[in-house]
Design a protein around this motif. Structure first.
Motif, mmCIF file in Angstrom:
data_model
loop_
_atom_site.group_PDB
_atom_site.id
_atom_site.type_symbol
_atom_site.label_atom_id
_atom_site.label_comp_id
_atom_site.label_asym_id
_atom_site.label_seq_id
_atom_site.Cartn_x
_atom_site.Cartn_y
_atom_site.Cartn_z
ATOM 1 N N VAL A 28 0.834 -1.201 0.000
ATOM 2 C CA VAL A 28 0.000 0.000 0.000
ATOM 3 C C VAL A 28 0.871 1.255 0.000
ATOM 4 O O VAL A 28 1.760 1.409 0.843
ATOM 5 N N GLY A 29 0.603 2.151 -0.947
ATOM 6 C CA GLY A 29 1.228 3.456 -0.928
ATOM 7 C C GLY A 29 0.579 4.325 0.128
ATOM 8 O O GLY A 29 -0.651 4.429 0.181
ATOM 9 N N SER A 85 -2.791 2.677 -3.572
ATOM 10 C CA SER A 85 -2.201 3.861 -2.960
ATOM 11 C C SER A 85 -3.333 4.746 -2.450
ATOM 12 O O SER A 85 -4.348 4.934 -3.130
ATOM 13 N N ILE A 86 -3.151 5.264 -1.244
ATOM 14 C CA ILE A 86 -4.139 6.150 -0.618
ATOM 15 C C ILE A 86 -3.464 7.485 -0.356
ATOM 16 O O ILE A 86 -2.414 7.547 0.278
ATOM 17 N N ASP A 87 -4.080 8.562 -0.853
ATOM 18 C CA ASP A 87 -3.451 9.865 -0.731
ATOM 19 C C ASP A 87 -4.506 10.956 -0.699
ATOM 20 O O ASP A 87 -5.630 10.763 -1.185
ATOM 21 N N ASP A 123 -1.733 -0.142 -8.729
ATOM 22 C CA ASP A 123 -2.828 -0.693 -9.542
ATOM 23 C C ASP A 123 -4.090 0.134 -9.368
ATOM 24 O O ASP A 123 -4.898 0.255 -10.294
ATOM 25 N N ARG A 124 -4.257 0.700 -8.178
ATOM 26 C CA ARG A 124 -5.440 1.501 -7.870
ATOM 27 C C ARG A 124 -5.028 2.653 -6.965
ATOM 28 O O ARG A 124 -4.319 2.454 -5.978
ATOM 29 N N PHE A 125 -5.460 3.866 -7.325
ATOM 30 C CA PHE A 125 -5.124 5.061 -6.563
ATOM 31 C C PHE A 125 -6.407 5.690 -6.050
ATOM 32 O O PHE A 125 -7.264 6.111 -6.823
ATOM 33 N N THR A 221 -10.595 6.694 -7.757
ATOM 34 C CA THR A 221 -11.753 6.954 -6.895
ATOM 35 C C THR A 221 -11.394 8.058 -5.908
ATOM 36 O O THR A 221 -10.247 8.161 -5.477
ATOM 37 N N THR A 222 -12.366 8.887 -5.573
ATOM 38 C CA THR A 222 -12.223 9.807 -4.449
ATOM 39 C C THR A 222 -13.306 9.508 -3.426
ATOM 40 O O THR A 222 -14.485 9.385 -3.777
#
Length: 235
Positions: A28-29, A85-87, A123-125, A221-222
């Motif tokens: 996980v980022g 990644s979660i940001d 792969d997913r942000f 996604t947000t």
């Protein structure tokens, strides 16, 4: 039962919702900022309960938060890829009819260079935000990380592109902000940005710029935390 209100509660809801996407075995980022901090804390609680994950922090701040939360850390060159990644974001285009829907401005924490390559590798942000970060179009100053020896030349070039650059000053010490990469940050005011993709491309071509804070076509996604729960945007 009354729902907890306030900006921090909204941020917490968004961060915790994003953390629910983390599965066992994930890399996980871990982004930077107050909203992402809630996601890191939630992932840490899941690790305490037995979840097997590894995190890749995008800044000294997120690294310290992850260590405090008990999340095992790794690096991008030590893994085959990043699952999620979660940001956070400083601003998100929230007009579903706009070509720039889901485009971001990031870099309020001066970590956007590392955030961009980690988010792009995932792969997913997933972006986490509160309603104050939503806008019909981008209009906040664009953070631009620059090599120290190039900051005056870059500032001139930003001016040629129609921007007004300001060297970001540090708080609590004399002098400018220095990034985790040892560089400086120019906050570049362009006013309302009608075509962020074109501006992003022009900034990327300027020698001396390490990275800018316009994120185009990266978010999937947000999650927007509100007083009542969490709203979801898919791009």
């Amino acid at each position: 039962m009354k729902t907890e209100g306030g900006a921090d509660a909204a941020k917490r809801r968004a961060g915790e919702r994003a953390a629910e996407e983390v599965e066992g075995g994930f890399v996980v980022g871990l982004g930077t900022g107050s909203t992402t901090a809630h996601a890191i804390e939630a992932i840490g609680r899941a690790v305490d309960d037995g979840l097997d994950v590894r995190g890749i922090p995008t800044s000294f701040q997120s690294r310290q938060l992850a260590l405090e939360a008990g999340i095992p850390l790794t690096t991008l060159d030590a893994v085959e890829g990043i699952d999620l990644s979660i940001d956070g974001a400083d601003q998100v285009v929230d007009d579903a009819d706009a070509a720039a829907f889901g485009t971001l401005i990031k870099g309020g924490g001066a970590a956007h260079a590392r955030e961009k390559f980690v988010d792009a590798a995932a792969d997913r942000f997933v972006v986490v935000a509160d309603p104050s970060k939503l806008a019909a179009r981008l209009e906040r100053p664009v953070p631009v990380e620059v090599l120290p020896d190039a900051h005056t030349v870059v500032a001139d070039r930003v001016g040629d592109l129609g921007g007004e650059p300001t060297l970001r000053s540090a708080e609590g010490k004399d002098g400018p902000v220095v990034t985790d990469n040892g560089n400086l940050v120019l906050d570049c005011e362009f006013g309302p940005i009608d075509d962020p993709e074109t501006l992003a491309a022009r900034l990327s071509r300027v020698p001396g710029i390490v990275e800018h804070g316009i994120f185009v076509d990266l978010a999937d996604t947000t999650y927007v935390g509100t007083d009542d729960g969490v709203e979801e945007r898919q791009y």
